[in-house]
Design an enzyme around this catalytic site. Sequence first.
Site, PDB file in Angstrom:
ATOM      1  N   CYS A  92      34.316  40.552  52.261  1.00  0.00           N
ATOM      2  CA  CYS A  92      34.763  39.420  51.461  1.00  0.00           C
ATOM      3  C   CYS A  92      36.262  39.152  51.695  1.00  0.00           C
ATOM      4  O   CYS A  92      36.638  38.721  52.764  1.00  0.00           O
ATOM      5  CB  CYS A  92      34.431  39.634  49.987  1.00  0.00           C
ATOM      6  SG  CYS A  92      34.446  38.108  49.008  1.00  0.00           S
ATOM      7  N   HIS A 178      28.710  40.648  50.157  1.00  0.00           N
ATOM      8  CA  HIS A 178      28.867  42.012  49.647  1.00  0.00           C
ATOM      9  C   HIS A 178      27.638  42.844  49.991  1.00  0.00           C
ATOM     10  O   HIS A 178      26.606  42.785  49.318  1.00  0.00           O
ATOM     11  CB  HIS A 178      29.103  41.988  48.138  1.00  0.00           C
ATOM     12  CG  HIS A 178      30.448  41.445  47.776  1.00  0.00           C
ATOM     13  ND1 HIS A 178      31.596  42.221  47.778  1.00  0.00           N
ATOM     14  CD2 HIS A 178      30.832  40.197  47.427  1.00  0.00           C
ATOM     15  CE1 HIS A 178      32.624  41.470  47.432  1.00  0.00           C
ATOM     16  NE2 HIS A 178      32.189  40.246  47.219  1.00  0.00           N
ATOM     17  N   GLU A 180      27.783  46.100  49.958  1.00  0.00           N
ATOM     18  CA  GLU A 180      27.994  47.402  49.330  1.00  0.00           C
ATOM     19  C   GLU A 180      27.523  47.502  47.885  1.00  0.00           C
ATOM     20  O   GLU A 180      27.612  48.579  47.262  1.00  0.00           O
ATOM     21  CB  GLU A 180      29.496  47.737  49.380  1.00  0.00           C
ATOM     22  CG  GLU A 180      30.371  47.068  48.329  1.00  0.00           C
ATOM     23  CD  GLU A 180      30.650  45.596  48.532  1.00  0.00           C
ATOM     24  OE1 GLU A 180      31.431  45.049  47.742  1.00  0.00           O
ATOM     25  OE2 GLU A 180      30.086  44.988  49.462  1.00  0.00           O
TER      26      GLU A 180
END
Length: 242
Positions: A92, A178, A180
């Site tokens: 990001c 994202h 993660e």
Amino acid sequence: MKTALALRHVHFEDLGTLEPLLQARGYQVRYLDPTVDALGADAVADASAADLLVVLGGPLSACDEALYPFLAAEQRLIAQRLAQGRPLLGICLGAQLMARALGARVASMGSKEIGFGALTLTEAGRDSVLAPLAGVPVLHWHGDRFDLPAGAQLLAGTGQCAQQAFARGPAVLGLQFHLELDGRNFERWLVGHCCELAQAGIDPRSLRADGERCAPALAQAAQQVMGRWLDGLEACAAGTVR
């Protein structure tokens, strides 16, 4: 032991599901907070010495250095790492900072892309470490976008944001989305970004429900993506990839 250094801008946007994977692969994980930790010579040396540098997300724009001066120092640190050609992952804001360091433009999209949605993988993306993400909704949470840096391959996009991921050789990977996210901690995101959600007219109850539905598959795919990328890094280090 190998080291992974993560630049973290807000506490709840951490390495998430990637942290235990890195630890299982023999990495000692450390965090550096550019908002409070000095990015002087010692930090630059740490970032240069780390086997892996990860630049995480945050609610800032990569172009906000006039408002948040630490971003200029962080940009220099990232540029030095890129010049070294050593493993670097940006997520990001991190990917946007990497793109700027590579000379690409970062600018507002004019709207927010917040929520879960699948990527459209390019031909290069389908042959890349991102292949396990085909058809898997990932978390989008951004209002800026980056142009594709010179010398980089575009790996993925969405209808709202055409540049969602790029690779520059085997060691540099930038992800606008994202990967993660740990669904167990998603409530921290909803609380931490509650003002942004309200401004965007997004109901946190709907986003929470989407997270409960999508996070498990995303976590599984993230393990495969990161595992493949780390395998590639290790193969390059061993000199088995031409």
